[in-house]
Motif scaffolding. Sequence first.
Motif, PDB file in Angstrom:
ATOM      1  N   PRO A  63     -20.989   3.634  -6.480  1.00 35.25           N
ATOM      2  CA  PRO A  63     -19.832   4.426  -6.054  1.00 35.25           C
ATOM      3  C   PRO A  63     -18.935   4.779  -7.223  1.00 35.25           C
ATOM      4  O   PRO A  63     -18.770   3.996  -8.158  1.00 35.25           O
ATOM      5  CB  PRO A  63     -19.113   3.488  -5.065  1.00 35.25           C
ATOM      6  CG  PRO A  63     -19.570   2.117  -5.442  1.00 35.25           C
ATOM      7  CD  PRO A  63     -20.987   2.274  -5.945  1.00 35.25           C
ATOM      8  N   THR A  64     -18.379   5.994  -7.197  1.00 45.66           N
ATOM      9  CA  THR A  64     -17.490   6.439  -8.260  1.00 45.66           C
ATOM     10  C   THR A  64     -16.124   5.771  -8.091  1.00 45.66           C
ATOM     11  O   THR A  64     -15.519   5.842  -7.019  1.00 45.66           O
ATOM     12  CB  THR A  64     -17.329   7.968  -8.201  1.00 45.66           C
ATOM     13  OG1 THR A  64     -18.620   8.566  -8.312  1.00 45.66           O
ATOM     14  CG2 THR A  64     -16.425   8.448  -9.340  1.00 45.66           C
ATOM     15  N   PRO A  65     -15.614   5.082  -9.131  1.00 49.70           N
ATOM     16  CA  PRO A  65     -14.312   4.420  -8.994  1.00 49.70           C
ATOM     17  C   PRO A  65     -13.191   5.430  -8.773  1.00 49.70           C
ATOM     18  O   PRO A  65     -13.227   6.547  -9.296  1.00 49.70           O
ATOM     19  CB  PRO A  65     -14.141   3.677 -10.329  1.00 49.70           C
ATOM     20  CG  PRO A  65     -15.057   4.384 -11.282  1.00 49.70           C
ATOM     21  CD  PRO A  65     -16.212   4.878 -10.463  1.00 49.70           C
ATOM     22  N   GLU A  66     -12.164   5.036  -7.994  1.00 50.04           N
ATOM     23  CA  GLU A  66     -11.063   5.928  -7.643  1.00 50.04           C
ATOM     24  C   GLU A  66     -10.106   6.057  -8.819  1.00 50.04           C
ATOM     25  O   GLU A  66      -9.732   5.066  -9.448  1.00 50.04           O
ATOM     26  CB  GLU A  66     -10.330   5.371  -6.425  1.00 50.04           C
ATOM     27  CG  GLU A  66      -9.207   6.257  -5.940  1.00 50.04           C
ATOM     28  CD  GLU A  66      -8.504   5.665  -4.721  1.00 50.04           C
ATOM     29  OE1 GLU A  66      -8.536   6.299  -3.663  1.00 50.04           O
ATOM     30  OE2 GLU A  66      -7.944   4.567  -4.848  1.00 50.04           O
ATOM     31  N   PRO A  67      -9.680   7.305  -9.140  1.00 51.84           N
ATOM     32  CA  PRO A  67      -8.689   7.470 -10.213  1.00 51.84           C
ATOM     33  C   PRO A  67      -7.321   6.992  -9.751  1.00 51.84           C
ATOM     34  O   PRO A  67      -6.866   7.367  -8.667  1.00 51.84           O
ATOM     35  CB  PRO A  67      -8.712   8.980 -10.471  1.00 51.84           C
ATOM     36  CG  PRO A  67      -9.196   9.583  -9.195  1.00 51.84           C
ATOM     37  CD  PRO A  67     -10.146   8.587  -8.582  1.00 51.84           C
ATOM     38  N   VAL A  68      -6.680   6.164 -10.553  1.00 50.98           N
ATOM     39  CA  VAL A  68      -5.371   5.615 -10.189  1.00 50.98           C
ATOM     40  C   VAL A  68      -4.441   5.666 -11.392  1.00 50.98           C
ATOM     41  O   VAL A  68      -4.877   5.734 -12.547  1.00 50.98           O
ATOM     42  CB  VAL A  68      -5.478   4.160  -9.682  1.00 50.98           C
ATOM     43  CG1 VAL A  68      -6.264   4.087  -8.397  1.00 50.98           C
ATOM     44  CG2 VAL A  68      -6.100   3.254 -10.734  1.00 50.98           C
ATOM     45  N   ALA A  69      -3.131   5.632 -11.105  1.00 52.53           N
ATOM     46  CA  ALA A  69      -2.089   5.514 -12.124  1.00 52.53           C
ATOM     47  C   ALA A  69      -1.245   4.296 -11.777  1.00 52.53           C
ATOM     48  O   ALA A  69      -0.797   4.160 -10.635  1.00 52.53           O
ATOM     49  CB  ALA A  69      -1.230   6.775 -12.165  1.00 52.53           C
ATOM     50  N   ILE A  70      -1.021   3.412 -12.770  1.00 53.29           N
ATOM     51  CA  ILE A  70      -0.288   2.165 -12.568  1.00 53.29           C
ATOM     52  C   ILE A  70       0.999   2.231 -13.386  1.00 53.29           C
ATOM     53  O   ILE A  70       0.964   2.484 -14.591  1.00 53.29           O
ATOM     54  CB  ILE A  70      -1.140   0.956 -13.001  1.00 53.29           C
ATOM     55  CG1 ILE A  70      -2.498   0.981 -12.274  1.00 53.29           C
ATOM     56  CG2 ILE A  70      -0.409  -0.343 -12.717  1.00 53.29           C
ATOM     57  CD1 ILE A  70      -3.469  -0.051 -12.792  1.00 53.29           C
ATOM     58  N   VAL A  71       2.144   2.013 -12.726  1.00 54.46           N
ATOM     59  CA  VAL A  71       3.449   2.130 -13.384  1.00 54.46           C
ATOM     60  C   VAL A  71       3.619   0.995 -14.389  1.00 54.46           C
ATOM     61  O   VAL A  71       3.387  -0.177 -14.076  1.00 54.46           O
ATOM     62  CB  VAL A  71       4.574   2.108 -12.331  1.00 54.46           C
ATOM     63  CG1 VAL A  71       5.930   2.148 -13.012  1.00 54.46           C
ATOM     64  CG2 VAL A  71       4.414   3.265 -11.367  1.00 54.46           C
ATOM     65  N   ASP A  72       4.072   1.360 -15.625  1.00 56.68           N
ATOM     66  CA  ASP A  72       4.204   0.374 -16.709  1.00 56.68           C
ATOM     67  C   ASP A  72       5.637  -0.062 -16.969  1.00 56.68           C
ATOM     68  O   ASP A  72       5.858  -0.994 -17.748  1.00 56.68           O
ATOM     69  CB  ASP A  72       3.623   0.954 -18.013  1.00 56.68           C
ATOM     70  CG  ASP A  72       2.110   1.075 -17.978  1.00 56.68           C
ATOM     71  OD1 ASP A  72       1.483   0.354 -17.182  1.00 56.68           O
ATOM     72  OD2 ASP A  72       1.563   1.893 -18.736  1.00 56.68           O
ATOM     73  N   ILE A  73       6.638   0.598 -16.377  1.00 52.78           N
ATOM     74  CA  ILE A  73       8.035   0.231 -16.629  1.00 52.78           C
ATOM     75  C   ILE A  73       8.648  -0.330 -15.355  1.00 52.78           C
ATOM     76  O   ILE A  73       8.072  -0.240 -14.270  1.00 52.78           O
ATOM     77  CB  ILE A  73       8.843   1.447 -17.140  1.00 52.78           C
ATOM     78  CG1 ILE A  73       8.889   2.553 -16.078  1.00 52.78           C
ATOM     79  CG2 ILE A  73       8.269   1.976 -18.435  1.00 52.78           C
ATOM     80  CD1 ILE A  73       9.798   3.712 -16.450  1.00 52.78           C
ATOM     81  N   GLU A  74       9.830  -0.911 -15.497  1.00 53.92           N
ATOM     82  CA  GLU A  74      10.472  -1.571 -14.367  1.00 53.92           C
ATOM     83  C   GLU A  74      10.739  -0.605 -13.214  1.00 53.92           C
ATOM     84  O   GLU A  74      10.504  -0.926 -12.051  1.00 53.92           O
ATOM     85  CB  GLU A  74      11.789  -2.228 -14.809  1.00 53.92           C
ATOM     86  CG  GLU A  74      11.596  -3.419 -15.737  1.00 53.92           C
ATOM     87  CD  GLU A  74      10.786  -4.535 -15.095  1.00 53.92           C
ATOM     88  OE1 GLU A  74      10.923  -4.735 -13.870  1.00 53.92           O
ATOM     89  OE2 GLU A  74      10.002  -5.178 -15.802  1.00 53.92           O
ATOM     90  N   LEU A  75      11.209   0.582 -13.544  1.00 53.80           N
ATOM     91  CA  LEU A  75      11.543   1.539 -12.497  1.00 53.80           C
ATOM     92  C   LEU A  75      11.414   2.941 -13.073  1.00 53.80           C
ATOM     93  O   LEU A  75      11.972   3.232 -14.131  1.00 53.80           O
ATOM     94  CB  LEU A  75      12.976   1.316 -11.988  1.00 53.80           C
ATOM     95  CG  LEU A  75      13.383   2.111 -10.748  1.00 53.80           C
ATOM     96  CD1 LEU A  75      12.629   1.625  -9.525  1.00 53.80           C
ATOM     97  CD2 LEU A  75      14.887   1.982 -10.524  1.00 53.80           C
TER      98      LEU A  75
END
Length: 316
Positions: free
Chosen positions: A92-104
């Motif tokens: 299966p092709t992994p889902e593209p995601v974005a993960i927040v790197d700062i507090e807010l």
Amino acid sequence: MSRRPSRPRRASRSKPFLALLLAGLFLFGACTSGQAPLPPAPTNTPVPTFTPTPTIVMTPVDPVAAATARAAAAQQAQNTGAPPQEPATATPTPEPVAIVDIELMNVRGGPGTNYRVIGTASRGSRFRVIGKNPAGDWWEVEFNGQRGWLFGELVTAQNVANVPVETDIPTPPPTPTPLPPTATPTPAPPTPTPTPRYQFNIAVFGGCEPNAGVTYVKGTTYVNGVPTSGYWVAFSWMPDGPIVAKIQSGPHEGYPDWAPGFYTHILQANGPREGTWYFWIVDENDRRISEMVQVRTDGEAGPGKCQQAIVDFDSR
């Protein structure tokens, strides 16, 4: 008178010959009388000639050659007679995601800080990526059932090699005209209000510090000195000008961890931003119900510069 001793009689030599002659006559008579002839004498079978056994020469076996031959035979058997292999299962092709790197960080309605803020995201929040802007520095994500945009330098993007470029990007709002820069930010003194004109008659600029990563304003809405949530804090680049963005104070949907009365506005997520900004509280019809505070931010960080300001409001 005495007699001479008698001499023994010598046997006649003709008796054997006579016997043989009689036997021959008997046989001749038998042959001529019509009886069957006697069978011929058996012929002797020749003794077989001896053939020597050939000598067998034993040749030593090369173990490497034997192993190679066995492997080739096994491969041949597999190619011709092995049972069919099960088809390989597609990975299966992994889902593209974005993960927040700062507090807010702000989630905006388009790929730029000139778009309105539609919400905020805390560190570690994960969003499914559905597109990117042509420059490739903003990610379009699924945010609370709508499209939102995250600045690429403030998130970790995974599995985004095949994310398409978004062609339906909303038109950005007009860019405010920046005011001339000043050498040193000078906090505006509190506006004297001998007679209260608004529900929140105290608006306080609590100071500003440098920050090379993000330019933002934060504060608290008070009612008689008590932090109180549910009030909308707005800002613009001119007094009572077009509202750039507004945010509700205190914990609410999307921001359950905010303290009572707390709010924040990110003016630029990717470093210092120069400009003059005005902050106030509005009601449900966007009418101003508080005094106004002016904040001047700098385009560079360092001692004496301003990128993280504090603005509080109180109803007293």
